[in-house]
Design a protein around this motif. Structure first.
Motif, short mmCIF file in Angstrom:
data_model
loop_
_atom_site.label_atom_id
_atom_site.label_comp_id
_atom_site.label_asym_id
_atom_site.label_seq_id
_atom_site.Cartn_x
_atom_site.Cartn_y
_atom_site.Cartn_z
N ALA A 122 0.85 -1.19 0.00
CA ALA A 122 0.00 0.00 0.00
C ALA A 122 0.88 1.23 0.00
O ALA A 122 1.91 1.28 0.67
N CYS A 123 0.47 2.22 -0.77
CA CYS A 123 1.24 3.46 -0.92
C CYS A 123 0.31 4.66 -0.75
O CYS A 123 -0.90 4.52 -0.76
N MET A 124 0.94 5.83 -0.63
CA MET A 124 0.17 7.05 -0.49
C MET A 124 0.71 8.11 -1.44
O MET A 124 1.90 8.40 -1.45
N LEU A 125 -0.18 8.65 -2.24
CA LEU A 125 0.17 9.72 -3.16
C LEU A 125 0.09 11.04 -2.42
O LEU A 125 -0.97 11.42 -1.91
N LEU A 126 1.22 11.72 -2.32
CA LEU A 126 1.31 13.01 -1.64
C LEU A 126 1.81 14.05 -2.63
O LEU A 126 2.72 13.77 -3.43
N THR A 127 1.27 15.23 -2.58
CA THR A 127 1.72 16.33 -3.43
C THR A 127 2.05 17.54 -2.57
O THR A 127 1.74 17.56 -1.38
N ASP A 128 2.68 18.54 -3.20
CA ASP A 128 2.94 19.79 -2.48
C ASP A 128 2.05 20.89 -3.05
O ASP A 128 1.20 20.64 -3.92
N ASP A 129 2.23 22.11 -2.55
CA ASP A 129 1.39 23.23 -2.99
C ASP A 129 1.54 23.56 -4.47
O ASP A 129 0.66 24.18 -5.05
N ALA A 130 2.65 23.13 -5.09
CA ALA A 130 2.88 23.37 -6.51
C ALA A 130 2.40 22.19 -7.36
O ALA A 130 2.73 22.12 -8.55
N ASP A 131 1.65 21.26 -6.78
CA ASP A 131 1.13 20.06 -7.44
C ASP A 131 2.25 19.18 -8.01
O ASP A 131 2.13 18.63 -9.09
N VAL A 164 4.59 15.73 -7.21
CA VAL A 164 4.36 14.47 -6.51
C VAL A 164 5.60 14.08 -5.70
O VAL A 164 6.73 14.26 -6.16
N LEU A 165 5.37 13.56 -4.50
CA LEU A 165 6.46 13.15 -3.62
C LEU A 165 6.88 11.72 -3.94
O LEU A 165 6.05 10.80 -3.93
N LEU A 166 8.16 11.54 -4.22
CA LEU A 166 8.75 10.21 -4.40
C LEU A 166 9.86 10.04 -3.38
O LEU A 166 10.46 11.02 -2.93
N VAL A 167 10.11 8.80 -3.01
CA VAL A 167 11.20 8.48 -2.09
C VAL A 167 12.21 7.60 -2.82
O VAL A 167 11.87 6.86 -3.73
N LYS A 168 13.47 7.70 -2.39
CA LYS A 168 14.55 6.88 -2.97
C LYS A 168 15.00 5.88 -1.92
O LYS A 168 15.79 6.20 -1.04
N PRO A 169 14.47 4.64 -2.00
CA PRO A 169 14.93 3.60 -1.06
C PRO A 169 16.41 3.29 -1.28
O PRO A 169 16.89 3.28 -2.42
N ASN A 170 17.14 3.03 -0.20
CA ASN A 170 18.57 2.73 -0.33
C ASN A 170 18.82 1.31 -0.81
O ASN A 170 19.94 0.96 -1.13
N TYR A 171 17.78 0.50 -0.92
CA TYR A 171 17.92 -0.89 -1.36
C TYR A 171 17.42 -1.10 -2.79
O TYR A 171 17.32 -2.22 -3.26
N ARG A 172 17.09 0.01 -3.48
CA ARG A 172 16.63 -0.07 -4.88
C ARG A 172 17.35 0.98 -5.70
O ARG A 172 17.79 2.00 -5.18
N ARG A 198 11.72 13.61 -2.42
CA ARG A 198 11.71 14.84 -3.21
C ARG A 198 10.39 14.97 -3.95
O ARG A 198 9.81 13.98 -4.39
N PHE A 199 9.93 16.21 -4.07
CA PHE A 199 8.75 16.51 -4.87
C PHE A 199 9.20 16.73 -6.31
O PHE A 199 10.13 17.50 -6.57
N TRP A 200 8.53 16.05 -7.25
CA TRP A 200 8.88 16.13 -8.67
C TRP A 200 7.66 16.58 -9.47
O TRP A 200 6.54 16.19 -9.15
N PRO A 201 7.87 17.35 -10.55
CA PRO A 201 6.76 17.57 -11.49
C PRO A 201 6.30 16.20 -12.02
O PRO A 201 7.11 15.28 -12.16
#
Length: 142
Positions: free
Chosen positions: A25-34, A36-44, A124-127
């Motif tokens: 299960a995941c969660m889509l999170l955005t910032d005020d500039a729309d 999208v938040l992505l994470v960089k796992p250290n095992y991938r 990090r938030f990415w376009p």
């Protein structure tokens, strides 16, 4: 009319005979500039939508909120279910996986993010268009 005799497995055996899947299960999170938040796992080698594997007996929406809390230090309730995806077994994963993505809304204060250093290298938030280039093909369709 003749009597029809049916033979059924006892429930324990019947349930044990059914196919099984892994669940994440995941969660889509955005910032005020729309963005999208992505994470960089250290095992991938690639970025991901924040989330993780559902624990035994845990509902997917609870997992998504728990994982965001553990990985990012954010207390966010799972919103609407946005996507349910199924990926066939492949490689070392011998069972298919079902993934649920929930709406996590907007992170209005990104300074509140606290990375789980033992699991994540970055967040990090990415376009949207750029975020799509960071995800593996199997996840991109979500």
């Amino acid at each position: 009319m003749g009597e029809v005799t049916r033979s059924y497995l006892p429930p324990t055996e019947w349930y044990a005979s059914l196919p099984t899947v892994h669940v994440s299960a995941c969660m889509l999170l955005t910032d005020d500039a729309d963005r999208v938040l992505l994470v960089k796992p250290n095992y991938r080698s690639y970025w991901a939508v924040p989330g993780g594997m559902v624990e035994d007996g845990e509902p997917p929406h609870v997992c998504a909120a728990r994982e965001v809390g553990e990985e990012l230090g954010l207390e966010v309730r799972s919103g609407a279910l946005l996507v349910v995806d199924w990926v066939p077994a492949m490689g070392d994963r011998q069972r298919p996986i079902m993934n649920f993505i929930f709406d996590g809304g907007t992170v209005t204060d990104p300074a509140r993010i606290r990375l789980q250093d033992d699991e994540l290298d970055a967040a990090r938030f990415w376009p949207w268009e750029e975020a799509a280039t960071k995800l593996p093909a199997a996840v991109l369709s979500r």
